[in-house]
Write an enzyme that holds these catalytic residues in place. Sequence first.
Site, short mmCIF file in Angstrom:
data_model
loop_
_atom_site.label_atom_id
_atom_site.label_comp_id
_atom_site.label_asym_id
_atom_site.label_seq_id
_atom_site.Cartn_x
_atom_site.Cartn_y
_atom_site.Cartn_z
N SER A 549 -19.96 -19.93 -47.06
CA SER A 549 -20.02 -18.88 -47.00
C SER A 549 -21.24 -18.13 -45.96
O SER A 549 -22.20 -18.88 -45.53
CB SER A 549 -18.66 -17.53 -47.33
OG SER A 549 -18.70 -16.80 -45.58
N ASP A 630 -9.70 -22.84 -42.97
CA ASP A 630 -10.90 -21.94 -42.93
C ASP A 630 -10.80 -21.38 -42.10
O ASP A 630 -11.73 -21.39 -40.68
CB ASP A 630 -11.99 -21.82 -43.37
CG ASP A 630 -13.04 -21.08 -43.44
OD1 ASP A 630 -12.37 -20.05 -43.59
OD2 ASP A 630 -14.36 -21.38 -43.70
N HIS A 662 -10.95 -21.24 -46.92
CA HIS A 662 -12.61 -20.85 -47.51
C HIS A 662 -13.21 -21.21 -48.90
O HIS A 662 -13.93 -21.73 -48.97
CB HIS A 662 -12.18 -19.49 -47.03
CG HIS A 662 -13.59 -18.32 -46.94
ND1 HIS A 662 -15.23 -19.47 -46.27
CD2 HIS A 662 -14.87 -17.95 -47.81
CE1 HIS A 662 -15.97 -18.91 -45.67
NE2 HIS A 662 -16.08 -17.80 -46.86
#
Length: 688
Positions: A549, A630, A662
């Site tokens: 991320s 995601d 994610h």
Amino acid sequence: MRCALLFSVALAALAVGAARPAAAQDLDRFTYDDLIQVNRLSDPQVSMVGQQVVYAVRATDLPNNRGVTSLYLLDLEAGGPAERLDISDEGANTARWAPDGTLYFLSGRSGSSQVWATRDRGGTAHQVTDLPVDVQTYRLSPAGDRLAVALAVHPDCPDLACSVARTEAEAASKSTGIVYDRAFVRHWDTWKDGTQNHVFVAPVGADGRAGEAVWVTRGFDGDTPSKPFGDESDFTFTPDGQGLVFSARVAGRTEPWSTNFDLWRTDLSGSGQFTNLTDANDAWDAGPVFSPDGRTLAYRAMARPGFEADRLVVHLMDVATGRTRALTADWDRSADALQWAPDGRSLYVTAQDVGQTRLFAVDVRSGDVVPMTGPGHVGGFDVTPAGVVYARDALDAPADLWFKTHRGREMPRQLTRVNPQLADETFGEAEQFTFAGWNGETVHAYVIKPAGLAPGEKAPVAFLIHGGPQGSFGNAWSYRWNAQTYAGAGYAVVMIDFHGSTGYGQAFTDSISQHWGDRPLEDLQKGWAHALAAYDFLDGERACALGASYGGYMVNWIAGNWSEPWDCLVNHDGIFDTFGMGYATEELWFTEWDNGGTPYDVPENYQRFNPANHVRNWKTPMLVIQGDRDFRVPTTQSLATFNALQRRGIESRLLVFPDENHWVLRSANSLQWHQTVFGWLDQHLKSE
């Protein structure tokens, strides 16, 4: 500051299950294969009289690629081992106690997720609800005579039958196109299907079955519980059981860029009348809980609209007058889970605190804050008349249940050991350290020494970078980025809570906004230099940087701006083009806050720290990983990263999970993830 803050500590001597001396050749090191099989304890729930606690344990069924959740019952007075409840055999989760001792739970044994109950210590169960749609979560009224259930329904339908018919008609249609007139179009990992989460309330009869459910939030344009991670903490019955208070954001046309969640009160008639209790605050209001005497409503609130990582301050509202006061305004920590003590004189909250996540007691008159727990991470808790039962984990210990009295003076007592197979495992020694980072300010970090590393021997390094970016790699157990799996594989680990991390005061968290690429990078560089100078077992000539991320963003940023120390890089769901991300992500409030506006108003802010603008400098081998579901960091970001690497002729590899979001949640996928990542590290750090 009112809180008596605890200090930084070396974890090895304090955490349960710390490594024991052993000859290096005899060590049983913790590996990612062990991680996959770890039992996951969660959701402790204490009976009304405080005698029993029920909790969930998720075990891994690797051959069938799934997790299996069971409910366990522990007698807090009699002691002895916990008892696995027989109702677990057909599936059971989300157990909750009624005042009369009945244990409610969710199960899909009837073909859909419904509320069930047991009155004989889990020997048998009866079905409480029989609704035509899945029950997502639920809450019992104070008297136990009503049940509030959360259902996904079409908000413009008059009843559940209409919602079911519409869903069935859409599924049967030969055309698959979906027309949208407003965002969200998709959120987290799901395309919008026209439904919203709403609350229905049904009476519970003497036979233990629910009667006809009334749609009490009908007419409200928004989700409660919130998506994607809301639960029953988003709504609660009023003390008299005649009304409901819920936290929700009006969707309208501003939902993707608004964080204006309010507390709303409504009756149980389905009248469509809603009173906004927190209309004066345009930021986030959440987690309503009534005091034992019913006179005070406690909740948590942010102050700045549009900012999801603002500090959550505990507020108290007088139910009779509506007057509020900020109880923890002078406490520079962000309150998480919230419960009242039985006497109503204090509140229990969890909060991140200098690399730990502690349980705190807050005096409701003075606002004084006292820590109840020491090192480690409190992941869930429930209050008993005598004290608090809480789940605690740490860098070297998955979650178990512990007990602490309300007085807080006694040492905590461990209640469970749900992973006895780890008793003979040797974990890496972890230590927290500090250094002067950006602006000369103190930055905290952790180093983990590989298990069994011989004196004088150096180890290659995994440099882990947390996501968020308003997050932390603290003293907590993780099933995605577990530092001990690296230590068990012979890698030392360095993890730095750079500026922007949570648990060090709100100003520290705020400092990353509009500064993604400079202040955190300076912290990472200075922390790396400090660690190499302070710990002689770190081999700075053999090191890889890894992150997901925002951590993946930083890996991309490092590739173009600080590639010198790294033999390889690992980027999971990382941002490649911050400008494109500003349009493509779903929760627009996040990119707009952290970049100081929209991409069309302040394009220069999005370009200032854009990794895509530095690809010409890339040279380090990189592994790129992406979950195709995601929608937070869309797949195009990873594809662009991989294409840039390939076009530059840089050694690179792409791993895509079509069925993951994610995170990587499926057991077989997690195993493949670890095999691929560790194979990449071994190739670049251990091969001759």
